[in-house]
Design a protein around this motif. Structure first.
Motif, PDB file in Angstrom:
ATOM      1  N   ASP A 175       4.067   9.562  -2.854  1.00  0.00           N
ATOM      2  CA  ASP A 175       3.056  10.494  -3.849  1.00  0.00           C
ATOM      3  C   ASP A 175       1.770  10.578  -2.398  1.00  0.00           C
ATOM      4  N   ILE A 176       2.056   9.630  -1.435  1.00  0.00           N
ATOM      5  CA  ILE A 176       0.180   9.690  -0.945  1.00  0.00           C
ATOM      6  C   ILE A 176       0.265   9.290   0.610  1.00  0.00           C
ATOM      7  N   ALA A 177       1.441   8.110   0.893  1.00  0.00           N
ATOM      8  CA  ALA A 177       1.103   8.147   2.242  1.00  0.00           C
ATOM      9  C   ALA A 177       0.691   9.719   3.639  1.00  0.00           C
ATOM     10  N   TYR A 178       0.956  10.665   3.072  1.00  0.00           N
ATOM     11  CA  TYR A 178       0.571  11.492   4.089  1.00  0.00           C
ATOM     12  C   TYR A 178      -0.498  12.086   4.259  1.00  0.00           C
ATOM     13  N   ASP A 179      -1.227  11.652   3.391  1.00  0.00           N
ATOM     14  CA  ASP A 179      -2.958  11.380   2.851  1.00  0.00           C
ATOM     15  C   ASP A 179      -3.734  10.486   4.110  1.00  0.00           C
ATOM     16  N   PHE A 180      -2.655   9.710   4.916  1.00  0.00           N
ATOM     17  CA  PHE A 180      -3.333   8.122   5.363  1.00  0.00           C
ATOM     18  C   PHE A 180      -2.572   8.438   6.299  1.00  0.00           C
ATOM     19  N   ASP A 181      -3.295   7.799   7.822  1.00  0.00           N
ATOM     20  CA  ASP A 181      -3.086   7.234   9.196  1.00  0.00           C
ATOM     21  C   ASP A 181      -2.473   6.201   8.990  1.00  0.00           C
ATOM     22  N   VAL A 182      -3.512   4.938   8.600  1.00  0.00           N
ATOM     23  CA  VAL A 182      -2.293   3.763   8.809  1.00  0.00           C
ATOM     24  C   VAL A 182      -1.873   3.148   7.375  1.00  0.00           C
ATOM     25  N   PHE A 183      -1.443   2.240   7.689  1.00  0.00           N
ATOM     26  CA  PHE A 183      -1.135   1.382   6.334  1.00  0.00           C
ATOM     27  C   PHE A 183      -1.148  -0.248   7.561  1.00  0.00           C
ATOM     28  N   ILE A 184      -1.571  -1.271   6.089  1.00  0.00           N
ATOM     29  CA  ILE A 184      -1.941  -1.996   6.894  1.00  0.00           C
ATOM     30  C   ILE A 184      -1.903  -3.818   6.131  1.00  0.00           C
ATOM     31  N   GLY A 185      -1.166  -4.638   6.252  1.00  0.00           N
ATOM     32  CA  GLY A 185      -0.298  -5.364   5.558  1.00  0.00           C
ATOM     33  C   GLY A 185      -0.103  -7.136   6.039  1.00  0.00           C
ATOM     34  N   SER A 186       0.504  -7.619   5.549  1.00  0.00           N
ATOM     35  CA  SER A 186       1.039  -8.917   6.468  1.00  0.00           C
ATOM     36  C   SER A 186       2.347  -9.109   6.684  1.00  0.00           C
ATOM     37  N   ASN A 187       3.107  -8.765   5.062  1.00  0.00           N
ATOM     38  CA  ASN A 187       4.666  -9.058   5.240  1.00  0.00           C
ATOM     39  C   ASN A 187       5.197  -7.715   4.339  1.00  0.00           C
ATOM     40  N   SER A 188       4.613  -6.529   3.604  1.00  0.00           N
ATOM     41  CA  SER A 188       5.135  -5.820   2.875  1.00  0.00           C
ATOM     42  C   SER A 188       5.882  -5.053   4.077  1.00  0.00           C
ATOM     43  N   THR A 189       7.684  -4.341   3.131  1.00  0.00           N
ATOM     44  CA  THR A 189       7.995  -3.794   3.570  1.00  0.00           C
ATOM     45  C   THR A 189       7.632  -2.227   3.651  1.00  0.00           C
ATOM     46  N   ALA A 190       6.722  -2.495   3.153  1.00  0.00           N
ATOM     47  CA  ALA A 190       6.273  -1.047   2.908  1.00  0.00           C
ATOM     48  C   ALA A 190       5.165  -1.105   3.550  1.00  0.00           C
ATOM     49  N   VAL A 191       4.773  -1.996   5.051  1.00  0.00           N
ATOM     50  CA  VAL A 191       3.990  -1.243   5.936  1.00  0.00           C
ATOM     51  C   VAL A 191       4.801  -0.740   6.984  1.00  0.00           C
ATOM     52  N   ILE A 192       5.511  -1.180   6.797  1.00  0.00           N
ATOM     53  CA  ILE A 192       6.923  -0.857   8.326  1.00  0.00           C
ATOM     54  C   ILE A 192       7.037   0.583   8.188  1.00  0.00           C
ATOM     55  N   GLU A 193       7.313   1.133   6.667  1.00  0.00           N
ATOM     56  CA  GLU A 193       7.993   2.254   5.804  1.00  0.00           C
ATOM     57  C   GLU A 193       6.833   2.910   6.132  1.00  0.00           C
ATOM     58  N   ALA A 194       5.296   2.615   6.740  1.00  0.00           N
ATOM     59  CA  ALA A 194       4.733   4.647   7.420  1.00  0.00           C
ATOM     60  C   ALA A 194       4.938   4.610   8.376  1.00  0.00           C
ATOM     61  N   SER A 195       6.576   3.863   9.394  1.00  0.00           N
ATOM     62  CA  SER A 195       6.790   4.904   9.961  1.00  0.00           C
ATOM     63  C   SER A 195       8.050   6.139   9.833  1.00  0.00           C
ATOM     64  N   LEU A 196       8.205   5.377   8.590  1.00  0.00           N
ATOM     65  CA  LEU A 196       8.860   6.737   7.755  1.00  0.00           C
ATOM     66  C   LEU A 196       8.052   8.333   7.367  1.00  0.00           C
ATOM     67  N   PHE A 197       6.869   7.786   7.645  1.00  0.00           N
ATOM     68  CA  PHE A 197       6.224   9.014   6.992  1.00  0.00           C
ATOM     69  C   PHE A 197       5.432   9.967   8.734  1.00  0.00           C
ATOM     70  N   GLY A 198       5.701   8.356   9.554  1.00  0.00           N
ATOM     71  CA  GLY A 198       4.854   9.139  11.154  1.00  0.00           C
ATOM     72  C   GLY A 198       3.888   8.780  10.986  1.00  0.00           C
ATOM     73  N   LYS A 199       3.334   7.866  10.061  1.00  0.00           N
ATOM     74  CA  LYS A 199       1.972   6.861  10.535  1.00  0.00           C
ATOM     75  C   LYS A 199       2.099   5.735  11.107  1.00  0.00           C
ATOM     76  N   ILE A 200       0.872   4.770  11.278  1.00  0.00           N
ATOM     77  CA  ILE A 200       0.667   3.544  12.133  1.00  0.00           C
ATOM     78  C   ILE A 200       1.139   2.043  11.822  1.00  0.00           C
ATOM     79  N   SER A 201       1.513   1.649  11.365  1.00  0.00           N
ATOM     80  CA  SER A 201       1.702  -0.042  10.747  1.00  0.00           C
ATOM     81  C   SER A 201       0.930  -0.707  11.137  1.00  0.00           C
ATOM     82  N   VAL A 202      -0.354  -1.389  11.074  1.00  0.00           N
ATOM     83  CA  VAL A 202      -1.057  -2.684  11.597  1.00  0.00           C
ATOM     84  C   VAL A 202      -0.401  -4.079  10.875  1.00  0.00           C
ATOM     85  N   LEU A 203      -0.173  -4.979  11.065  1.00  0.00           N
ATOM     86  CA  LEU A 203       0.391  -5.502  11.067  1.00  0.00           C
ATOM     87  C   LEU A 203      -0.662  -7.023  10.940  1.00  0.00           C
TER      88      LEU A 203
END
Length: 271
Positions: A175-203
């Motif tokens: 519901d909010i993913a498309y409002d952001f450019d970058v997802f960040i975190g250390s171990n959550s699958t949600a960080v790499i799920e950014a790729s499914l929304f066309g967003k950048i994952s920063v680990l």
């Protein structure tokens, strides 16, 4: 869990959810367990739900990622390689927007979504967060888990009260993913799920998880794991400006999610 695995000191019975279904008040006509049952256990966290069954052996293991499917087939010591199957995500992302190139949401600040991760010590994340909040070119928000109390956020408030100044989201990620450019975190699958929304994952590198997704050398052009809080903001800026050359979004999506298969369909097939 790792200590309990080593000593064998953990409950040798099915997980709490199954006990409640069989012996609790959820069903008006409770079933009587028998030896012919086919049992489906949905693992979470570090797989603690699965441990009692793995201890005696499972016939089939569903793995959400083709990358980890290959890993388990090669290195698993609990079963032979034919026991592992690609199941897909239990919550696949629907209505994925496909784009030929990455575009920042606006000409203003880079919008960063910090993902809540209950298994990490917030003391390891706070140094990164401090730099994010100081940078006037970045707007950071926090995505907490949709539960009564998110332990990550509660601990953050105790150790870093300034986090209360951030905007907090507690609903569905999609519901909010498309409002952001970058997802960040250390171990959550949600960080790499950014790729499914066309967003950048920063680990982020932490002592506990290190390079959790083995993502640092995903592309030969640039190391992707942020190892020092001081360099985080510059790394985000660089990734946003150079994503169309680095192509990390597509590489992460292909490596971990492939065709974004619905794991629920796999479960039905097994039953």
């Amino acid at each position: 869990l790792l200590r309990e695995l080593k000593t064998g000191d953990y409950p040798k019975y099915p997980n709490e959810a199954m006990l409640k279904v069989i012996f609790g008040g959820y069903l008006s006509n409770r079933p009587s367990p028998n030896s012919n049952w086919r049992v489906l256990d949905v693992g979470c966290a570090m797989g603690s739900n699965l441990v009692p069954f793995a201890d005696i052996g499972c016939d089939v293991y569903g793995v959400w990622s083709r990358h980890y499917l290959k890993y388990f087939k090669e290195f698993s010591k609990i079963s032979d390689k034919d026991s592992f199957q690609f199941s897909g995500l239990l919550r696949p992302i629907k209505n994925i927007r496909k784009a030929d190139s990455f575009e920042k949401n606006s000409q203003n600040k880079i919008k960063v979504l910090l993902i809540s991760e209950p298994l990490v010590a917030v003391s390891e994340i706070i140094p990164y967060l401090k730099y994010l909040m100081k940078d006037n070119k970045i707007e950071v928000c926090l995505k907490v888990r949709p539960m009564i109390q998110d332990i990550y956020y509660e601990n953050m408030k105790l150790e870093f009260p300034e986090i209360k100044n951030l905007k907090i989201y507690d609903g569905k990620l999609e519901d909010i993913a498309y409002d952001f450019d970058v997802f960040i975190g250390s171990n959550s699958t949600a960080v790499i799920e950014a790729s499914l929304f066309g967003k950048i994952s920063v680990l982020l590198k932490t002592i506990k998880f290190g390079d959790y997704f083995e993502i640092d050398e995903l592309t030969y052009k640039h190391n992707l794991l942020v190892k020092d809080p001081e360099f985080l903001c510059n790394e985000i800026q660089y990734r946003v400006e150079n994503e169309n050359e680095l192509n990390t979004i597509e590489k992460i999506k292909i490596r971990f999610f492939g065709e974004n298969k619905d794991g629920a369909h796999w479960i039905v097939e097994q039953l």
